[in-house]
Scaffold this active site. Structure first.
Site, PDB file in Angstrom:
ATOM      1  N   TYR A 151       0.831  -1.201   0.000  1.00  0.00           N
ATOM      2  CA  TYR A 151       0.000   0.000   0.000  1.00  0.00           C
ATOM      3  C   TYR A 151       0.871   1.259   0.000  1.00  0.00           C
ATOM      4  O   TYR A 151       0.679   2.175  -0.806  1.00  0.00           O
ATOM      5  CB  TYR A 151      -0.904  -0.014   1.243  1.00  0.00           C
ATOM      6  CG  TYR A 151      -1.547   1.326   1.546  1.00  0.00           C
ATOM      7  CD1 TYR A 151      -2.658   1.755   0.834  1.00  0.00           C
ATOM      8  CD2 TYR A 151      -1.035   2.156   2.542  1.00  0.00           C
ATOM      9  CE1 TYR A 151      -3.233   2.989   1.094  1.00  0.00           C
ATOM     10  CE2 TYR A 151      -1.610   3.386   2.810  1.00  0.00           C
ATOM     11  CZ  TYR A 151      -2.708   3.804   2.089  1.00  0.00           C
ATOM     12  OH  TYR A 151      -3.269   5.024   2.347  1.00  0.00           O
TER      13      TYR A 151
HETATM   14  C1  UGA Z   1      -4.157   4.190   8.518  1.00  0.00           C
HETATM   15  C2  UGA Z   1      -5.020   4.081   7.248  1.00  0.00           C
HETATM   16  O1  UGA Z   1      -5.771   2.886   7.253  1.00  0.00           O
HETATM   17  C3  UGA Z   1      -4.209   4.155   5.993  1.00  0.00           C
HETATM   18  O2  UGA Z   1      -5.082   4.217   4.880  1.00  0.00           O
HETATM   19  C4  UGA Z   1      -3.340   5.376   6.078  1.00  0.00           C
HETATM   20  O3  UGA Z   1      -2.639   5.577   4.927  1.00  0.00           O
HETATM   21  C5  UGA Z   1      -2.427   5.240   7.277  1.00  0.00           C
HETATM   22  O4  UGA Z   1      -3.275   5.273   8.425  1.00  0.00           O
HETATM   23  C6  UGA Z   1      -1.388   6.313   7.401  1.00  0.00           C
HETATM   24  O5  UGA Z   1      -1.251   6.966   8.421  1.00  0.00           O
HETATM   25  O6  UGA Z   1      -0.616   6.461   6.476  1.00  0.00           O
HETATM   26  P1  UGA Z   1      -3.122   2.477  10.198  1.00  0.00           P
HETATM   27  O7  UGA Z   1      -2.153   3.364  10.914  1.00  0.00           O
HETATM   28  O8  UGA Z   1      -2.771   1.032  10.055  1.00  0.00           O
HETATM   29  O9  UGA Z   1      -3.419   2.994   8.708  1.00  0.00           O
HETATM   30  O10 UGA Z   1      -4.533   2.694  10.918  1.00  0.00           O
HETATM   31  P2  UGA Z   1      -5.461   1.748  11.810  1.00  0.00           P
HETATM   32  O11 UGA Z   1      -6.117   0.701  10.993  1.00  0.00           O
HETATM   33  O12 UGA Z   1      -6.365   2.646  12.574  1.00  0.00           O
HETATM   34  O13 UGA Z   1      -4.445   0.996  12.785  1.00  0.00           O
HETATM   35  C7  UGA Z   1      -3.758   1.670  13.816  1.00  0.00           C
HETATM   36  C8  UGA Z   1      -2.969   0.680  14.615  1.00  0.00           C
HETATM   37  O14 UGA Z   1      -3.867  -0.229  15.266  1.00  0.00           O
HETATM   38  C9  UGA Z   1      -2.003  -0.195  13.816  1.00  0.00           C
HETATM   39  O15 UGA Z   1      -0.803  -0.328  14.528  1.00  0.00           O
HETATM   40  C10 UGA Z   1      -2.693  -1.557  13.735  1.00  0.00           C
HETATM   41  O16 UGA Z   1      -1.781  -2.630  13.737  1.00  0.00           O
HETATM   42  C11 UGA Z   1      -3.497  -1.568  15.009  1.00  0.00           C
HETATM   43  N1  UGA Z   1      -4.737  -2.388  14.860  1.00  0.00           N
HETATM   44  C12 UGA Z   1      -5.649  -2.085  13.918  1.00  0.00           C
HETATM   45  C13 UGA Z   1      -4.936  -3.461  15.709  1.00  0.00           C
HETATM   46  O17 UGA Z   1      -4.087  -3.776  16.574  1.00  0.00           O
HETATM   47  N2  UGA Z   1      -6.083  -4.186  15.589  1.00  0.00           N
HETATM   48  C14 UGA Z   1      -7.039  -3.886  14.650  1.00  0.00           C
HETATM   49  O18 UGA Z   1      -8.083  -4.611  14.577  1.00  0.00           O
HETATM   50  C15 UGA Z   1      -6.815  -2.813  13.806  1.00  0.00           C
END
Ligand code: UGA
Length: 316
Positions: A151
Site C-alpha cells: 500500500y
Molecule cells: C491508517 C489508514 O488505514 C491508511 O489508509 C493510512 O494511509 C495510514 O493510516 C497512514 O497513516 O498512512 P493504520 O495506521 O494502520 O493505517 O490505521 P489503523 O487501521 O487505525 O491501525 C492503527 C494501529 O492499530 C495499527 O498499529 C494496527 O496494527 C493496530 N490495529 C488495527 C490493531 O491492533 N487491531 C485492529 O483490529 C486494527
C-alpha cells in the site's frame, strides 16, 4: 459565479467530510466515487446522504480509470484526489492489483487530464506509510522513504507521479501525508472503528503485536482543513506531513475508549501484521510555517466525538 472543485473519493470517510466543508465554504463541488466494495458501500451512501440534498454538490458515480475525466474536470480550479484503495495490511498478494489500479493508474489518469486541460491545481492524498519503518522520529518530509507495505509503495508512486508531472509539465500539486485519520464515519476496517464497535456490541478485538506501537492520530476535521489550506497555497514546497499531534500507543487508546464508552474491551493479542510500522510521528513544522496548518482537536476530544457518532450510528 461559484468556483468549481472536484473531489475524488467523495463518498469515503475523509472525502465526504471534505465535500461538506467545501460546500459550506461556497464552492460548487463535483464528487466522483465508484463505491468499491472494500467495505460496505451502503456506508458510503450514508456518508453523502446530506450532501445529495445540497444543490452545490453533484455526484458522479464513475470509476476514474474508465470515465471521461476531461469533461468531469473541465472548468475546475482544483482537484482534491482522495480516491484510493486504502488499507495497509490487506495490500499483499492478489489484492495488490486493486492498489495498483486505484492508487497508481487512477492518479496518472488524473494527472494526464490536468495536463490536457491546464490551469487546475491538484491536492493529492498521500500517507505516512511512505516513510516505512524508522527510528528517525519525528518523521520529516525529506527523510528517507522506504515503505514496508505494498500500500505504502503505491501511495509513494502516486507522489512520484505528481512530482514528475510537475517537473515536466509544471502541474501545481500539493501532496498531504496523512497520519492515521479518525473521527465520525471512520472506515470500518480501521482500529478505532473496530474497537468502539466491539465495546458497544460485544465480541473480542485483536491487537496486532503487543499494543505498544504508536500512531500520530489525526482528527478528520484537521485533515480536511489541511486540504483547504493546500488548495490555496502559493509557495514552493510540495509535500507536507499532516499529523494530529496526538501520538499515543494502541494500549493508551484502549484505555481512553474504555473510559469514553464505559465498557470493558475483550482484548486478544495476536501477531504483528506485515506491513504495519512500529511508530509514526509527524513533524508538522513545514505544514505549520508554509500552510498555516495546526491540528485543533486533541485525541480525547476527537475520540469522544467518534464514540458519540458510533452511539448514534449503532443506536446504543
Ligand atoms: C491508517 C489508514 O488505514 C491508511 O489508509 C493510512 O494511509 C495510514 O493510516 C497512514 O497513516 O498512512 P493504520 O495506521 O494502520 O493505517 O490505521 P489503523 O487501521 O487505525 O491501525 C492503527 C494501529 O492499530 C495499527 O498499529 C494496527 O496494527 C493496530 N490495529 C488495527 C490493531 O491492533 N487491531 C485492529 O483490529 C486494527
Amino acid at each position: 459565479m461559484k468556483k468549481k472543485v472536484v473531489v475524488t473519493g467523495a463518498a469515503g470517510f475523509i472525502g465526504s467530510h471534505l465535500c461538506e466543508k467545501l460546500v459550506s465554504d461556497g464552492y460548487e463541488v463535483s464528487g466522483i466515487d465508484c463505491f468499491t466494495d472494500y467495505y460496505d458501500p451502503a456506508r458510503k451512501r450514508q456518508n453523502i446522504e446530506g450532501l445529495l440534498k445540497n444543490d452545490c454538490f453533484s455526484l458522479i458515480e464513475q470509476d476514474i480509470n474508465s470515465c471521461d475525466l476531461l469533461s468531469v474536470l473541465a472548468g475546475a480550479d482544483c482537484v482534491f484526489h482522495l480516491a484510493a484503495q486504502a488499507g495497509v495490511r490487506r495490500s499483499w498478494g492478489a489484492e495488490f492489483s486493486h492498489y495498483v489500479q486505484l492508487n497508481i493508474l487512477a492518479t496518472q489518469k488524473i494527472l494526464e487530464a490536468i495536463r490536457k486541460l491546464g490551469g487546475i491545481r491538484l491536492v493529492y492524498s498521500s500517507s505516512s506509510s511512505v516513510y516505512g519503518e524508522t527510528q528517525d522520529l519525528p518523521m520529516k518530509e525529506d527523510h528517507r522513504l522506504r515503505p514496508i507495505s505494498p500500500y505504502g509503495a503505491t501511495k509513494l508512486s502516486g507522489e512520484d507521479l505528481c512530482e514528475l508531472y510537475y517537473h515536466n509539465y509544471g502541474i501545481r500539486y500539493v501532496a498531504l501525508r496523512y497520519f492515521t485519520v479518525y473521527g465520525p464515519r471512520q472506515r470500518p476496517d480501521m482500529a478505532f472503528s473496530r474497537f468502539i464497535t466491539s465495546a458497544f456490541q460485544g465480541g473480542g478485538i485483536e491487537i496486532y503485536g503487543d499494543g505498544k506501537q504508536t500512531r500520530d492520530f489525526t482528527f478528520v476535521s484537521d485533515a480536511v482543513e489541511a486540504n483547504v489550506l493546500a488548495s490555496r497555497y502559493e509557495g514552493d514546497e510540495r509535500v507536507f506531513n499532516i499529523g494530529g499531534g496526538s501520538r499515543v500507543s494502541i494500549l493508551e487508546v484502549l484505555e481512553i475508549i474504555e473510559s469514553e464508552t464505559g465498557k470493558t474491551l475483550n482484548v486478544e493479542f495476536t501477531q504483528r501484521a506485515l506491513g504495519d510500522v512500529t511508530d509514526t510521528w509527524a513533524d508538522t513544522s513545514r505544514a505549520s510555517s508554509e500552510l498555516g496548518f495546526s491540528p485543533h482537536i486533541s485525541l480525547r476530544e476527537g475520540l469522544a466525538r467518534e464514540v458519540g457518532w458510533y452511539r448514534e450510528y449503532l443506536g446504543v
